[in-house]
Scaffold this motif. Structure first.
Motif, PDB file in Angstrom:
ATOM      1  N   LYS A  79       1.711 139.781 -25.345  1.00 28.39           N
ATOM      2  CA  LYS A  79       2.647 138.995 -25.757  1.00 28.39           C
ATOM      3  C   LYS A  79       2.295 138.423 -27.263  1.00 28.39           C
TER       4      LYS A  79
ATOM      5  N   LYS B 153       3.567 133.110 -27.730  1.00 27.69           N
ATOM      6  CA  LYS B 153       4.560 133.215 -26.384  1.00 27.69           C
ATOM      7  C   LYS B 153       3.513 133.232 -25.061  1.00 27.69           C
ATOM      8  N   LYS B 154       2.189 133.230 -25.372  1.00 21.94           N
ATOM      9  CA  LYS B 154       1.500 133.240 -24.398  1.00 21.94           C
ATOM     10  C   LYS B 154       1.125 132.151 -23.609  1.00 21.94           C
ATOM     11  N   THR B 155       1.023 132.396 -22.312  1.00 20.96           N
ATOM     12  CA  THR B 155       0.742 131.162 -21.521  1.00 20.96           C
ATOM     13  C   THR B 155      -0.640 130.990 -20.902  1.00 20.96           C
ATOM     14  N   GLU B 156      -1.228 129.919 -20.572  1.00 23.25           N
ATOM     15  CA  GLU B 156      -2.392 129.792 -20.017  1.00 23.25           C
ATOM     16  C   GLU B 156      -2.773 130.759 -18.769  1.00 23.25           C
ATOM     17  N   GLN B 157      -1.816 131.024 -18.073  1.00 23.01           N
ATOM     18  CA  GLN B 157      -1.698 131.757 -17.068  1.00 23.01           C
ATOM     19  C   GLN B 157      -2.031 133.368 -17.680  1.00 23.01           C
ATOM     20  N   ASP B 158      -1.303 133.789 -18.666  1.00 21.27           N
ATOM     21  CA  ASP B 158      -1.520 135.017 -19.234  1.00 21.27           C
ATOM     22  C   ASP B 158      -2.934 135.147 -19.713  1.00 21.27           C
TER      23      ASP B 158
END
Length: 575
Positions: free
Chosen positions: A149, A153-158
């Motif tokens: 991503k 748009k990246k999350t901590e989970q990513d």
């Protein structure tokens, strides 16, 4: 340089991510080369016995069976529930297939279902396996995840998903072995860690940590063979035909599975471990970015040293190595493409050889590449002027080469060559090395610039050659590496005109200038390609020709239009 430990039947490798996909293919090839012992790790469950409804059912009909079974149990099949069961069964089948392929070689293999990021479970399960297989002597860390991503748009989970599989996975594996017994450590890194890639910031970080870890571990344990392999894109199921086409358009070569697996074996079996990090495969070309409106001029300085460019010994004229004009042009092109990521050369025009670069007492200590911006249109094209010049001891400027370059974000598709003729007329029957023998009676070039395989046909208006360039090493290429443009195949492509002038006039020729050069697709190496040379004019002192470089079907790789050659006597070239 340390001698590396050799593989033996008693070697025990733990391979993360090794039961499926590319890592599995590499492990199978390693087992074929040296049957030893392998402990494969993966998160997928290994089903000892498949459900009754799945037995004797191939994968094409499996989803239908799954839906029928769910309905028979009073459950409503959903795409997600069907896919989950399907993945579980097919993953187990692939694991069994990998184990069988390894065991067929005479090696021993077993599988552990475990997440490498689960420290306690990994330690406990590996300890049990070691009791059966023996102490671990090698690690191949191939486990990894993707969550592509754009960074905003990246999350901590990513990030955690991608980072922990690579980095925490390696840390956990190292806690399960005795470092003094470890003989081989192979880390599956990526060119993304080395070059970066849009949408893969977390993946780049994780892989670059693997790269740095390889160097650090090698310092602390010099007797262990440590290497982080920065893989490019593999020719696997993840690379669809559509994606492969995109890669081809961007000049990215995918790694054939068999070739990549053999490269891994060669890295492990290398007699010495001179480097802890290697890059295998093409870079992931960056996307174009918006250009500013200001027009600038850049100056790039370079010391061109004979010892750093071994290929020059294969391009000697009148007793002295001479920089091929195609290499000077490739310096201009490569530098421009590095200045403007995402843009590649479409064409250059008015390329002139003003005063070549000869490696003798007149060689300047430094050469300057001057790049002047003429126009820029964001996400479309860039127009540039380029000159290579130097100063002598008295400060006088000598201009060596000049050209005007056009870079594009999108390279147009070349039309097929309509005048293709690959029929053999057997007028010239020499083949391969024969053109380059007898002290350069026809061609003076050494192995780095060979070879014309055969002359298919020749007439007063045209000569068609079949060519094959055997790729030379990065060390041989030195400061003039093959990238989008291959200076060695371009030089080779012009040899047909040498043969033509020698055949009809007993004369040789050297390049003078090129009106225009266009490239649509990278010229292949290590396989045949064809050059149709159309002679436009011939005088006592010059020859003018068009060179069309194409495949057997006439699809054009590149073409050189209005190439002006200067006629020389063969005697003067050899003296």
């Amino acid at each position: 340089m340390t001698q590396t430990a050799q593989l033996s039947p008693s070697s025990v490798f733990v391979v993360s991510g090794g039961a499926k996909g590319i890592t599995a293919e590499c492990t199978i090839r390693l087992a074929q080369q040296q049957p030893c012992k392998f402990i494969l790790l993966g998160r997928s469950e290994l089903l000892e016995i498949e459900p009754d409804f799945a037995q004797d059912c191939d994968e094409s009909a499996l989803k239908k069976r799954i839906m029928e079974n769910l309905l028979s149990q009073g459950e409503k099949p959903t795409p997600m529930s069907v896919q989950k069961i399907y993945n579980k069964i097919t993953s187990s089948r692939e694991i069994k297939k990998t184990l069988a392929a390894i065991q067929k070689t005479g090696a021993k293999a077993e599988y552990i279902s475990v997440d490498v990021t689960d420290t306690q479970a990994l330690q406990e399960k590996l300890a049990t396996s070691v009791q059966r297989m023996g102490p671990i002597t090698g690690i191949i860390h191939g486990a990894g995840n993707l969550a592509d991503k754009l960074i905003e748009k990246k999350t901590e989970q990513d990030f955690e998903k991608v980072y922990t599989a690579k980095v925490q996975g390696l840390e956990n594996l190292l806690t399960c072995i005795n470092p003094s017994q470890l003989q081989h450590l192979v880390l599956f890194s990526s060119v993304t860690g080395f070059h970066g890639n849009i949408g893969q910031s977390d993946y780049a970080i994780a892989n670059e940590i693997l790269n740095k870890s390889a160097h650090l571990i090698k310092q602390n344990y010099p007797s262990c063979h440590v290497v982080a392999i920065n893989w490019g894109a593999w020719d696997s199921g993840m690379v669809t035909p559509e994606l492969k086409k995109v890669f081809q358009e961007r000049g990215i070569e995918v790694i054939p599975i068999a070739a990549g697996a053999q490269m891994l074996v060669q890295e492990i079996n290398s007699a010495t471990d001179a480097t802890a990090q290697v890059v295998i495969g093409s870079t992931l070309a960056p996307l174009a970015t918006e250009l500013d409106s200001q027009l600038r001029t850049h100056h790039i300085r370079r010391q061109i040293i004979l010892a750093d460019n071994p290929f020059l010994l294969d391009h000697t004229i009148a007793g002295s190595p001479v920089l091929p004009a195609t290499c000077a042009m490739s310096w201009m092109i490569n530098a421009c493409e590095q200045l403007y990521p995402g843009y590649r050369l479409f064409y250059h025009k008015n390329f002139k050889i003003l005063k070549g670069i000869t490696f003798n007492e007149s060689l300047a200590k430094e050469h300057i590449l001057e790049i002047e911006e003429i126009s820029k249109v964001s996400f479309e094209s860039i127009e540039l002027k380029a000159k290579i010049w130097s100063k002598n001891a008295e400060g006088k400027i000598h201009y060596h080469f000049s050209a005007q370059l056009n870079l594009r974000q999108e390279i147009p598709i070349g039309r097929p060559y309509e005048s293709i003729n690959l029929e053999q007329d057997n007028i010239i029957t020499a083949t391969g090395k024969a053109f380059y023998q007898n002290g350069g009676s026809t061609l003076f070039h050494g192995p780095a610039f060979q070879e014309v395989q055969k002359v298919l046909n020749i007439s007063p208006e045209k000569i068609t050659t079949e060519c094959f360039w055997q790729e030379i090493s990065d060390k041989q290429q030195g400061q003039f590496p093959v990238q989008w443009i291959n200076p060695y195949t371009i030089d080779l492509s012009m040899h047909g005109l040498w043969i033509w002038t020698q055949h009809f006039y007993q004369e040789a020729c050297l390049p003078g200038r090129v009106e225009k050069y266009e490239q649509f697709v990278a010229t292949p190496h290590n396989k045949p390609f064809y050059v149709s040379c159309e002679v436009k004019a011939k005088t006592a002192t010059s020859a003018i020709a068009d060179f069309i470089i194409h495949d057997r079907q006439g699809q054009i790789y590149s073409r050189m239009l209005g190439a002006h050659a200067i006629i020389w006597s063969m005697k003067s070239l050899r003296s």
